[in-house]
Design a protein around this motif. Structure first.
Motif, PDB file in Angstrom:
ATOM      1  N   GLU A  23      48.903  29.985 -57.930  1.00 60.13           N
ATOM      2  CA  GLU A  23      47.978  30.716 -57.072  1.00 60.13           C
ATOM      3  C   GLU A  23      48.306  32.202 -57.091  1.00 60.13           C
ATOM      4  O   GLU A  23      49.452  32.592 -57.325  1.00 60.13           O
ATOM      5  N   PRO A  24      47.304  33.055 -56.883  1.00 62.83           N
ATOM      6  CA  PRO A  24      47.537  34.499 -56.931  1.00 62.83           C
ATOM      7  C   PRO A  24      48.303  34.995 -55.709  1.00 62.83           C
ATOM      8  O   PRO A  24      48.326  34.356 -54.661  1.00 62.83           O
ATOM      9  N   ARG A  25      48.928  36.162 -55.876  1.00 63.50           N
ATOM     10  CA  ARG A  25      49.640  36.816 -54.775  1.00 63.50           C
ATOM     11  C   ARG A  25      49.086  38.223 -54.606  1.00 63.50           C
ATOM     12  O   ARG A  25      49.195  39.053 -55.509  1.00 63.50           O
ATOM     13  N   PHE A  26      48.457  38.471 -53.463  1.00 62.32           N
ATOM     14  CA  PHE A  26      47.922  39.797 -53.157  1.00 62.32           C
ATOM     15  C   PHE A  26      48.767  40.398 -52.042  1.00 62.32           C
ATOM     16  O   PHE A  26      48.435  40.302 -50.865  1.00 62.32           O
ATOM     17  N   ILE A  27      49.873  41.011 -52.436  1.00 59.17           N
ATOM     18  CA  ILE A  27      50.859  41.467 -51.452  1.00 59.17           C
ATOM     19  C   ILE A  27      51.190  42.947 -51.618  1.00 59.17           C
ATOM     20  O   ILE A  27      52.182  43.438 -51.069  1.00 59.17           O
ATOM     21  N   GLY A  28      50.336  43.659 -52.359  1.00 54.25           N
ATOM     22  CA  GLY A  28      50.573  45.081 -52.588  1.00 54.25           C
ATOM     23  C   GLY A  28      49.437  45.934 -52.073  1.00 54.25           C
ATOM     24  O   GLY A  28      49.003  45.793 -50.923  1.00 54.25           O
ATOM     25  N   ILE A 215      49.021  35.567 -64.367  1.00 50.38           N
ATOM     26  CA  ILE A 215      50.169  36.182 -63.705  1.00 50.38           C
ATOM     27  C   ILE A 215      49.764  37.388 -62.866  1.00 50.38           C
ATOM     28  O   ILE A 215      50.331  37.649 -61.811  1.00 50.38           O
ATOM     29  N   ILE A 216      48.762  38.165 -63.338  1.00 54.96           N
ATOM     30  CA  ILE A 216      48.053  39.105 -62.468  1.00 54.96           C
ATOM     31  C   ILE A 216      46.570  38.796 -62.601  1.00 54.96           C
ATOM     32  O   ILE A 216      46.120  38.325 -63.643  1.00 54.96           O
ATOM     33  N   THR A 217      45.812  39.048 -61.546  1.00 53.07           N
ATOM     34  CA  THR A 217      44.416  38.618 -61.557  1.00 53.07           C
ATOM     35  C   THR A 217      43.517  39.547 -60.762  1.00 53.07           C
ATOM     36  O   THR A 217      43.957  40.224 -59.833  1.00 53.07           O
ATOM     37  N   SER A 218      42.256  39.545 -61.143  1.00 56.45           N
ATOM     38  CA  SER A 218      41.219  40.184 -60.335  1.00 56.45           C
ATOM     39  C   SER A 218      40.102  39.179 -60.088  1.00 56.45           C
ATOM     40  O   SER A 218      38.950  39.545 -59.893  1.00 56.45           O
ATOM     41  N   GLY A 219      40.466  37.911 -60.130  1.00 55.33           N
ATOM     42  CA  GLY A 219      39.485  36.842 -60.002  1.00 55.33           C
ATOM     43  C   GLY A 219      38.875  36.496 -61.346  1.00 55.33           C
ATOM     44  O   GLY A 219      38.514  35.354 -61.613  1.00 55.33           O
ATOM     45  N   GLY A 220      38.786  37.472 -62.203  1.00 60.06           N
ATOM     46  CA  GLY A 220      38.345  37.340 -63.585  1.00 60.06           C
ATOM     47  C   GLY A 220      38.976  38.492 -64.340  1.00 60.06           C
ATOM     48  O   GLY A 220      40.030  38.983 -63.968  1.00 60.06           O
ATOM     49  N   GLY A 221      38.307  38.940 -65.372  1.00 60.55           N
ATOM     50  CA  GLY A 221      38.790  40.110 -66.081  1.00 60.55           C
ATOM     51  C   GLY A 221      39.529  39.782 -67.360  1.00 60.55           C
ATOM     52  O   GLY A 221      40.131  38.722 -67.506  1.00 60.55           O
TER      53      GLY A 221
END
Length: 379
Positions: A23-28, A215-221
């Protein structure tokens, strides 16, 4: 043993709740940059964050240019187009890969050829590639011709499986010898290095993905990387509908694609890229825990190959056989720990059953045994 594995994973992730695979981590700075992007009103395919991400990504992987796309499949498709792959061409790839690899080939009107993988890397085997070409191909002029079909083998697309680099330098040498364009499917390998060089940068073009489970994501891209200025300009042009710049006129000078990454997604990726080094450190620490846990069991843990530094995007284990694999999958998924098998081999899918194949013994062996286990960055 399965119950001990579930308990270990629950303890490692400090929860008894459902544990996803990745799962993604949006912590920044994700929310900060998104709000800034929204306030700017530039939320589509033009904006400061797209430009910033392309520059910072190129610096990170060591390429001269990076061209952001809407997803990894689009990046692969564009990469193949840049290499001149077209109708009735053939493209060598591995059967043990995600469907996007083969979809991108077929978008060009080309046909995949399946060559086996190495057991330790799970990526395209240079030995198998060498054997296949010597048996089935010949060079005429500056083209590699398939003696069986009479068609041009235009490109080769190896994939760095689960972030573990394949023997990409050897593959490149073979491709150069046979006049075959090398297109790296580096979708899963951001942060992985082979002999000190970042994956995706060995051929003329490479493609990365930022899907929600990466490992890094923008939902797509996705992104195309290259050191060739001409190819970079061409990539940006055709991913922007091949529109000729003008203040008001709509002139398009070739077939193009609406593949540019929106600025909103780029804002997320800039924030994610800032955290990549920490994510990689976290994931390598998790890999070490898994390696130590499985070392005294009858289950083999998949470690980074020789000469490689892997991002350990998805941790993988090898079960003894398909029966043990299926029992493991049933138990873990029924007890709140997500696991999944490796992909069904591409040559077994209906649309690719007629494709030419080399000997696929290693791919078949791995297909029956490889399982992915939870690999998220722990917080």
């Amino acid at each position: 043993m399965n119950d001990k594995i579930v308990q270990f994973i629950q303890n490692t992730f400090a929860t008894k709740k459902f544990i996803p695979l990745h799962e993604p981590r949006f912590i920044g700075n994700e929310k900060k940059y998104l709000n800034d992007c929204i306030d700017s009103t530039f939320v589509s395919s033009v904006g400061a964050y797209v430009d910033r991400f392309e520059k910072e990504f190129a610096l990170h992987v060591g390429s001269k240019y990076a061209i952001a796309t809407v997803n990894g499949t689009a990046a692969l498709h564009v990469s193949l187009v840049l290499m001149g792959v077209g109708k009735d061409d053939e493209v060598i790839t591995q059967p043990l890969t995600f469907i996007a690899t083969c979809n991108a080939i077929t978008y060009c009107g080309a046909t995949p050829i399946f060559v086996d993988v190495d057991r330790d890397t799970m990526g395209l085997s240079p030995d198998a590639l060498h054997l296949f070409l010597n048996k089935n191909a010949e060079v005429k002029g500056n083209q590699c011709i398939n003696k069986t079909t009479g068609k041009i083998i235009k490109a080769c697309v190896p994939m760095h499986t689960f972030g573990h680099p394949c023997r990409i330098d050897e593959i490149k040498a073979i491709c150069d010898e046979w006049h075959i364009a090398l297109v790296e499917d580096a979708a899963e390998s951001l942060g992985s290095y082979y002999k000190g060089q970042h994956t995706g940068t060995f051929g003329k073009v490479g493609a990365f993905s930022f899907n929600g489970n990466k490992i890094i994501t923008s939902g797509g891209g996705g992104v195309v990387v290259t050191d060739d200025e001409t190819l970079a300009k061409k990539a940006k042009h055709i991913t922007t509908t091949a529109k000729v710049p003008h203040k008001w006129e709509f002139v398009h000078d070739e077939i193009g694609y609406n593949y540019r990454l929106p600025n909103l997604n780029a804002a997320l990726l800039v924030a994610q890229l800032e955290q990549l080094d920490g994510f990689l450190e976290n994931k390598r620490a998790l890999a070490k825990l898994y390696e130590e846990f499985f070392q005294d069991s009858n289950i083999s843990y998949v470690k980074e190959p020789k000469n490689s530094k892997s991002n350990y995007w998805l941790n993988a284990i090898l079960l003894e056989n398909k029966e043990q694999r299926d029992m493991f999958l049933e138990y873990t998924n029924s007890n709140g720990v997500m696991s999944r098998p490796i992909w069904t081999l591409m040559n077994k899918l209906e649309m690719f059953k007629a494709c030419q194949c080399g000997d696929l013994s290693e791919s078949l062996w791995l297909e029956e045994r490889v399982v992915n286990i939870p690999s998220s960055v722990r917080v």
